[in-house]
Design a protein around this motif. Structure first.
Motif, PDB file in Angstrom:
ATOM      1  N   ALA A 109     -28.228  18.742  26.755  1.00  0.00           N
ATOM      2  CA  ALA A 109     -27.343  19.362  25.774  1.00  0.00           C
ATOM      3  C   ALA A 109     -28.131  20.332  24.906  1.00  0.00           C
ATOM      4  CB  ALA A 109     -26.693  18.286  24.909  1.00  0.00           C
ATOM      5  N   LEU A 110     -29.330  19.888  24.538  1.00  0.00           N
ATOM      6  CA  LEU A 110     -30.177  20.713  23.693  1.00  0.00           C
ATOM      7  C   LEU A 110     -30.576  21.989  24.418  1.00  0.00           C
ATOM      8  CD1 LEU A 110     -30.937  20.131  20.907  1.00  0.00           C
ATOM      9  CD2 LEU A 110     -33.018  19.054  21.663  1.00  0.00           C
ATOM     10  N   ALA A 111     -31.010  21.832  25.676  1.00  0.00           N
ATOM     11  CA  ALA A 111     -31.443  22.993  26.447  1.00  0.00           C
ATOM     12  C   ALA A 111     -30.285  23.969  26.627  1.00  0.00           C
ATOM     13  CB  ALA A 111     -31.986  22.555  27.812  1.00  0.00           C
ATOM     14  N   LEU A 112     -29.109  23.413  26.974  1.00  0.00           N
ATOM     15  CA  LEU A 112     -27.944  24.258  27.157  1.00  0.00           C
ATOM     16  C   LEU A 112     -27.533  24.872  25.817  1.00  0.00           C
ATOM     17  CD1 LEU A 112     -26.308  24.865  29.680  1.00  0.00           C
ATOM     18  CD2 LEU A 112     -24.536  23.401  28.783  1.00  0.00           C
ATOM     19  N   GLY A 113     -27.628  24.052  24.777  1.00  0.00           N
ATOM     20  CA  GLY A 113     -27.283  24.548  23.449  1.00  0.00           C
ATOM     21  C   GLY A 113     -28.180  25.694  23.041  1.00  0.00           C
TER      22      GLY A 113
END
Lengths: 291, 291, 291, 291, 291, 291, 291
Positions: G96-100
């Protein structure tokens, strides 16, 4: 199983009262100890290392918050809710991180402020130049510094802008070099002009004799030969060197006029062929040249 | 259940005293060992690898803080509050990260400072140029370096600006090439002008004969033919090459004048047709042309 | 409960001695094994894959630090302080991250250095141009490369600047094209001028005949018609093509003069009406036109 | 308690040998299985999806490293040091993150390289323009691409620069439009000039008749009326359209001269009043106008 | 203790076989279920919400990878290696994060692509302008879009550049306003010129009568009075408004000439005093003024 | 085993009801306590420290959300779903982080707003200049401030733009320095011009006598000698200093005219040789000079 | 040991069926409760706080996804796969963080959109100016806003560009100040010109009498004295102030002409000495001055 679990619940509720008492007691004790021991100790260590009042009061707030967190954590553990701490630490850490990111430009100013107050790269009263601004430092706060321009305007500068950029102090040393380019004509004698300029620099009482004033040929420009004069002024922070410079430039300009050394206007060398249709009126009287 | 939990609480409070004693003892022992063994050891390793005093005193502070953290962690574990450590590690890590982000520009200067002090890409006294600034390095600190401009101004530069940009040292080698473009007229003899320029370069004692001075036709500009002279100066860090350059330019300019090679003003080739309405006064005396 | 906990404490202290012994033994054994087996193995793998000495000594330090961490971790676990490792891993990870962020510009240089040393996009001695700088590569280090400009200045460039920007090598191939725009008058014969320029290119021994030199009409500028000449030079890394270019430009200029093809100054086409007030002195002698 | 703990230690040491054996066995088995099964499988899947050799050999290295990590993790767990894995995962993750951040510009090039090799937005031999550079693609590697400029210089471009910027291919389609502005005088007949330009375009065999060449009035500039000609060239990747353009411009220029349509120099409309002091020499012979 | 641990090892190895069987079975079952149920379900939900084929095939790959991860995780847990999952999750998360950071510019293009394909801020065939580029959209892919310039060049644009910048569509509405500044002389009648311009706009069939064309005095420039004409064109996406504009400008220019309204060249108002040395040849015949 | 697990399930479902009851009770109790105690307490602490209403209502929302989270966490733990909290904390933390990153520019405005409202670097009604904008502050909100330009336009400024940039307040002090450069001719007497300018400054009632007005020679420009006048105006926030400046400039200009000190137009020094073809009409009457 | 583990496996498989049933039941129950209770509740709270439909439908999707996650987590825990949740939370968080991160520019637009829709810094129909663009707001969406330029072009603007930049609304107040600089000659009477300009402003019905129009001397430019007129227009959002301005400028220009106040062309003050070679034709008739 329902009665069982109700029993358990009652037992749990009973246990809860004890847990709440334990929670409150643990919180109060740890918090008092931390406030009475930890915070003053940190304050004293900072004072011994030379941090000034502004930084120490910031540190007090920070350590106060840490004491609160510690007391809460111990209290939750004593009350048997240790797993909540772990979860809150994770979530709290993420929130702190997100907020820290959002506020990073602002926080950076505080960190920069601590270093400026501790390391004193410049102090109140110093003349500083940074980016395209300049002025005298009036006040150094934790987040911002205030600078008064020479036109008496007030600039509020975030400290990070002063800590992470090259800051120039033009009057940090006991003498300062000034440069001014004089443009003389291509037909003038360069050595003559050089000696005239050095002469005027020497006869100016505000310009130092050692290091001696100097003149260099730096440009063969479109319409003039550029002579760069370089001269030194002592004690620049006190002397009004803009005035010295003004006097020097005026004196050289008047001297060059007196020596009939040309300071030429932009030249245009004309060539080509133009047709003219002239209507001529002859006048035997000499024309008025009063313009 | 309430009396039970009160009993438990009393038992707990009793256990707490023992835990506090264990906490204090463990803390003191681990902290002393770490300060007496770990910190001096790290300091010695750094000294053996050639890090200088400034870096080592920074390392002392860092390892001191690590020792404190280690002692706290062991003490909490010994006292049975292991889960608090985990939570504080998470939260503390997040806070350290947030603060580290906010302060990253400042911290980057310390890291850069360590590398500058260790690798010595430049040293105190070197002449450096970076971005649009230049001067002599006066002092290299952990966070900032101080550079004295040739006008005797002081620039305080964050070290990261010096470590992460291309830094030029114009006088690192034993000779330096200088270039100057002379513009001659379109009607002048190019070969003649070239030989005149080379001649003046050869007769200048400060210009090296080997590598020989050289002249190139680099421009057919609007109003002049551009001849780029290139000459070498030896031992540039000592010699005042701005002076050599000034003398060379003045000598070539005077020689070109003597050889009647033109250094033209900007030309305008006129064409077209203009109407004029002239009022003419005839004067039989020859006019004064004293301008 | 106090005596109990004191008893426990004594038992604990006794157990602590055994734990300390276990800690030291485990640390020494694991560390020795790692240093003797892991580090040389990694070094040999890197050597087999063609990494040079500089990279391998960096890898030695990195793997040495990893061995130390591993030994510490195993020792703490053997001594029963496993939970401390977890906490320290979290906190240490956060600190490493924070430091890594702060130092990311610096670390990026090391990573870039490894790739430059491995992939050799350029090597010592190559002529490179990047951003607005150029020179010959003198030395490639892990963090910085040193480039010597053609004026013999030294530039210290962080490797990331060279790895993450387009880097141009003008002499990588066995021939190089040069371009130069000659501006002729609007009244001149374009085909004549073109043939003159090609002729001069062909008669220059340093310009290749195949691919043939070529001329294009590229501009109908304000005051001239722009003819872009294009010619090829072989073996550019050895030949001094600035000299070839200079000779070609001079030859074409002299030939255009000889062929009376104009290279015009900036034109101004005049129109309008001007009033003049003229004072006229007539002279029957022919004027001196010695300017 | 000491003897007890020594006994425990001995027992532990005995157990350690078994653990080491288990560690080695588990490591070897898992690693072999992973290398023999996982890596070839991943390679085959990539080949089936059309990734070329360069990408697949990168994937082999990545999956090899993953196999090593997996083997280590299983081996540590089997040997009962599971908690070490957790700690190392945390710390290793943080280090990987820090290194990943530092190297993000470099890694981005590899990711970009994979997409360029897979999606082929351009291929070896294509003419591309990006930022302010242009040339023919010579070679596409995982980290960098090499481009040969039309002057035969070599540019080494990081792939991220090509994947994250708009890249223009001027000759991707079977025809290309060219534009050139001709400036005629304010007194000339616009329709006449337009028909002349279109005429010359039609008579040029390299310019397409359909779409027809076209002329637009786009500017009423200071000194000229701007006529923008637009014409189409077929098969631009083979045809030398710089030559077509040069021929067209030359032809139009010569035709406009022949039709006495003016291409004016910059005008200046003069007004005002000038005083002149003239020294006049009358000559009855016609003057030489040899300039 | 050694035999004991060997026994344990054997028991462990035996248990390992069962674990491997459990691992494989669990993996296959979960993976099949996920592929057969989860992926088609997600695909259908996306189709119902209007996502097109390109997005859905991306989603298939993503959900396929998630199914693989899920199957692996369940299999490891069933086989009793739960702690490995935790460690790999941590490390894998960090690696994903590091890779995600490195590839963030590339990934951003995919996310932008999904939004462009879903929200359709522009569609294939639209005329768009962004940053300094413009053209017709030819093709919208997940990572890049392709735009064909009006000169028939192909631009490959990363989608993030189109999603995160203001994108202008000049022909989105049914009419478009055009502006053109005509400069008339300071001595001309402004109202006359205004009526002439409006007149020409009205007589142009391609310019709308409602909203009416309009003229404003916007500049008192150095040499002219600037009259800004504003006129509306209907159905701009079909009409060639560059042609309308060209016709209008030409018509106004010719009309202003016919009405003897001046469109002045740049003026120079001369003053001052010039010395001239004239050589005059008198000719009684009238001069040829054929230029 | 199936019946067993069904039994377990039933037992579980029975236990679930009790758990749900425990969940709801714990949630309500903790949430009420937090809302009634925590939120008002935080609000009062903020009020005592001088934060104004806007900040406090933001704090209320934040602490309300924290209370909700706390209540949820305690309720889940009491209901025995502690492990879900940990997982949600991790995932929630990551999501918060991702969202925090995406929204960091927006959040930064709120943080900046809190500091602006607390520290008051400027207040409603102040005249501020930042970047290239200026105006009077009209309203300070948490996210944005509104500034009214002197042309009565409204600018909505994100607070971070005001907190992280240098903000200038030109009228913070009781007097303000103004500068204006007058350019006089090279032939004029500099001292005379200086005294004239100082004289006009002294006779202007709005210009302060102490500090005295002053004139410096700052430029030897192409066509004029630049004299920079510096004068002080008291009480700048009330006085309309643009008017003072206008009056001063007009007065000096008229005085210089009266004293026949030249303010020269751009000069062109002509040289070279022009061919003219003149058609001359002689008129004995004096020409009309009505232009 | 193998039979044992097989037995265990069978037991496990049997247990698995029960677990799957528990999983499905728990999932369905929690999900239904969350969808029926949580989502409508959040929607109502948002509606009460004044968020409009667009924001609420976004919130519905977000809370729906949260409900799904919650249901999954509870179901996994009930089924006894709690450790999988932890691992997936970690990995999912990282993803989620990477995509975020990758999507942060896009997500920022949604967050900005929520604030624009809630705080209404501008509304549909407002005239806004930001960066270098301007137009009327046509439509505010969650991700983008659409602005119609005054030339009727459509600009699609990401909301973050509007929320994080200073946005100017020129017609937010009931009157607006306009400025225009008129340049008069150095020989003209400044007071006369000022009164003429004020007079024309007063006689223009669209210009307000209070605040009164005003004129300032702001420039002593190269060739003119700059008089800046300032006048106020009421109700700017309705009035066509470009027209008012045009009329005012035209009126002043014509009045200055009538009053014979000069609006000079750029001056050139000539000096120097030119050689001319004149061919003179005398004509007794008066020349035609029809140009």
């Amino acid at each position: 199983p329902i009665p069982d679990s109700l029993n358990e619940l009652l037992a749990q509720y009973g246990g809860l009262v004890g847990k709440v008492v334990a929670f409150v007691l643990a919180f109060v004790v740890v918090w008092l100890v931390a406030r009475v021991v930890l915070v003053p100790l940190a304050n004293r260590v900072l004072r011994e290392r030379g941090y000034d009042e502004t930084v120490r009061s910031l540190a007090d707030s920070v350590f106060g918050a840490l004491a609160l967190l510690l007391a809460l954590a111990v209290a939750f553990t004593v009350a048997g809710f240790g797993s909540i701490i772990a979860a809150f630490a994770t979530l709290g850490g993420a929130l702190a991180l997100a907020l820290g990111f959002a506020a990073q430009d602002l926080l950076a100013n505080f960190v920069a402020g601590v270093f400026i107050l501790k390391d004193k790269p410049f102090e109140v009263g110093d003349w500083i130049e940074w980016n395209d601004m300049s002025g005298r430092v009036e006040d150094i706060d934790l987040r911002v510094s205030r600078v008064k321009t020479f036109d008496n305007e007030q600039i509020t500068v975030p400290n990070a802008e002063l800590a992470n950029n090259a800051v120039k102090n033009p009057v940090a040393y006991d003498r300062l070099r000034q440069k001014f380019v004089f443009g003389i004509g291509y037909d003038d004698d360069i050595d003559h002009a050089k000696s005239v300029i050095v002469d005027e620099a020497r006869s100016n009482p505000d310009i130092m004799d050692d290091p001696a004033p100097d003149v260099r040929v730096t440009e063969l420009a479109d319409s003039y030969v550029g002579l760069q004069s370089r001269f030194w002024i002592s004690d620049p922070s006190r002397a009004d060197f803009a005035r010295v410079r003004s006097n020097f430039v005026q004196a050289v300009k008047e001297r060059l006029d007196a020596e009939t050394i040309d300071m030429p206007y932009p030249y245009r060398q004309l060539t080509g062929a133009v047709e003219t249709t002239a209507t001529v009126t002859e006048s035997s009287a000499s024309p008025a040249t009063d313009d």
